[in-house]
Design an enzyme around this catalytic site. Structure first.
Site, PDB file in Angstrom:
ATOM      1  N   ASP A  16      -3.214  -2.822  -5.729  1.00 54.57           N
ATOM      2  CA  ASP A  16      -2.550  -1.512  -5.592  1.00 54.57           C
ATOM      3  C   ASP A  16      -1.075  -1.507  -5.978  1.00 54.57           C
ATOM      4  O   ASP A  16      -0.458  -0.439  -5.988  1.00 54.57           O
ATOM      5  CB  ASP A  16      -2.658  -0.947  -4.162  1.00 54.57           C
ATOM      6  CG  ASP A  16      -4.091  -0.692  -3.743  1.00 54.57           C
ATOM      7  OD1 ASP A  16      -4.924  -0.489  -4.641  1.00 54.57           O
ATOM      8  OD2 ASP A  16      -4.378  -0.689  -2.542  1.00 54.57           O
ATOM      9  N   ASP A  76       0.823  -1.217   0.000  1.00 52.90           N
ATOM     10  CA  ASP A  76       0.000   0.000   0.000  1.00 52.90           C
ATOM     11  C   ASP A  76       0.854   1.262   0.000  1.00 52.90           C
ATOM     12  O   ASP A  76       0.401   2.329   0.413  1.00 52.90           O
ATOM     13  CB  ASP A  76      -0.955   0.000   1.194  1.00 52.90           C
ATOM     14  CG  ASP A  76      -2.104   0.989   1.038  1.00 52.90           C
ATOM     15  OD1 ASP A  76      -2.501   1.250  -0.107  1.00 52.90           O
ATOM     16  OD2 ASP A  76      -2.582   1.513   2.063  1.00 52.90           O
ATOM     17  N   ASP A 108     -11.778   1.099   5.560  1.00 51.77           N
ATOM     18  CA  ASP A 108     -10.628   1.446   4.724  1.00 51.77           C
ATOM     19  C   ASP A 108      -9.550   2.173   5.524  1.00 51.77           C
ATOM     20  O   ASP A 108      -8.512   2.537   4.984  1.00 51.77           O
ATOM     21  CB  ASP A 108     -11.061   2.361   3.575  1.00 51.77           C
ATOM     22  CG  ASP A 108     -12.086   1.698   2.671  1.00 51.77           C
ATOM     23  OD1 ASP A 108     -11.803   0.592   2.179  1.00 51.77           O
ATOM     24  OD2 ASP A 108     -13.162   2.276   2.471  1.00 51.77           O
TER      25      ASP A 108
END
Length: 306
Positions: free
Chosen positions: A124, A86, A280
């Site tokens: 991602d 991430d 999230d």
């Protein structure tokens, strides 16, 4: 390579999701509220993906593979363990180095073996490429290409999908070269809209354009429809929250349930990759939550789109 979607009858329903565990706890405590029944019936009982992190692989997936075989259903896994995961954001973590990740990815593929499965590889990873250093890009590609080869060699009945962006802000032209370098020619294809909100139609248009640029035979894609029933937040909300709009925005809604779509024009399946109701991070309607924390009220509101 065999088609795993045609080897089993539907997708596997997990019994270890946080939504499932919350519903069980509510039931055991005698709290049979409407919220509990909605979360149970509309979310916990729907097939979702198992996110697999940087820990020994057998304990994470062995029970699911066994249950799926007994039920004749298809499990969906998300590999989420790459170094600098991430890009250091709310879901940061992963292995510390390339060799550790590669050993883990190999063991992942070997443990699945002949079992039919779907694996989403490292959401991602490719959309973050422009912001990484040269070494970080090199390391990331080394991890992905090794993982692709591992699943191709050791898990012949698994379809592996690379990160294909969220279907709106990452252009197909910008992603195609990264997908090529990550080894998509030896994977099944790419996943679009993971943990995002873009409508299925928008994602399909994006994916068709990306497939055309890649110009590979039989490349396929899947779309995460777990929270795209109302599409993304309005532009006014995005403009007011330019760096965090994607985190628990209000008014989102559950999307189409997982289904195999037959691979027509490369469209393999709609999947629930992001687990509805899991945060999230400390944003939006859940400013004090942690990434992946289950939020019953958020889950409940996803059913009603509020």
């Amino acid at each position: 390579m065999s088609n795993p979607y045609e080897m089993r009858e539907g997708f596997h329903v997990l019994t270890d999701t946080r939504s499932h565990e919350w519903c069980e706890a509510e039931f055991d405590a005698g709290r049979t509220t409407s919220r509990r029944w909605v979360v149970w019936d509309k979310i916990a009982a729907t097939p979702q993906a198992k996110w697999v992190g940087p820990a020994p692989i057998s304990a994470q997936i062995a029970p699911i593979l066994g249950d799926a075989e007994e039920a004749n259903t298809l499990p969906v896994f998300v590999s989420y363990a790459i170094p600098f995961r991430d890009a250091g954001g709310a879901s940061s973590g992963g292995f510390r180095d390339v060799k550790s990740y590669q050993a883990w990815a190999k063991s992942f593929a070997q443990f699945i073996g002949e079992s039919p499965a779907v694996v989403i590889l490292e959401p991602d990873t490719l959309i973050h490429m422009p912001g990484l250093s040269t070494k970080q890009r090199r390391d990331r590609l080394a991890c992905l290409t090794y993982a692709v080869q591992s699943f191709k060699h050791y898990a012949p009945n698994t379809y592996a999908y690379l990160d294909g962006g969220e279907g709106r802000y990452n252009s197909p032209a910008s992603l195609a070269p990264w997908l090529a370098q990550a080894g998509i020619a030896d994977a099944r294809g790419f996943a679009v809209n993971v943990s995002n909100y873009n409508t299925t139609g928008v994602c399909q248009s994006f994916a068709v354009e990306l497939c055309g640029i890649l110009d590979l035979p039989d490349v396929g894609y899947v779309i995460d429809t777990s929270r795209n029933g109302n599409g993304p937040p309005p532009d006014s909300y995005i403009h007011a929250n330019p760096t965090t709009w994607w985190g628990n925005p209000p008014g989102r809604k559950l999307g189409e349930k997982p289904q195999y779509t037959g691979g027509v024009n490369g469209f393999d399946a709609t999947l629930w990759v992001k687990l509805p109701g899991e945060s999230d991070g400390p944003y939006g309607v859940a400013p004090h939550s942690a990434s992946s924390e289950f939020l019953p009220e958020v889950a409940y509101n996803l059913y009603y789109g509020r």
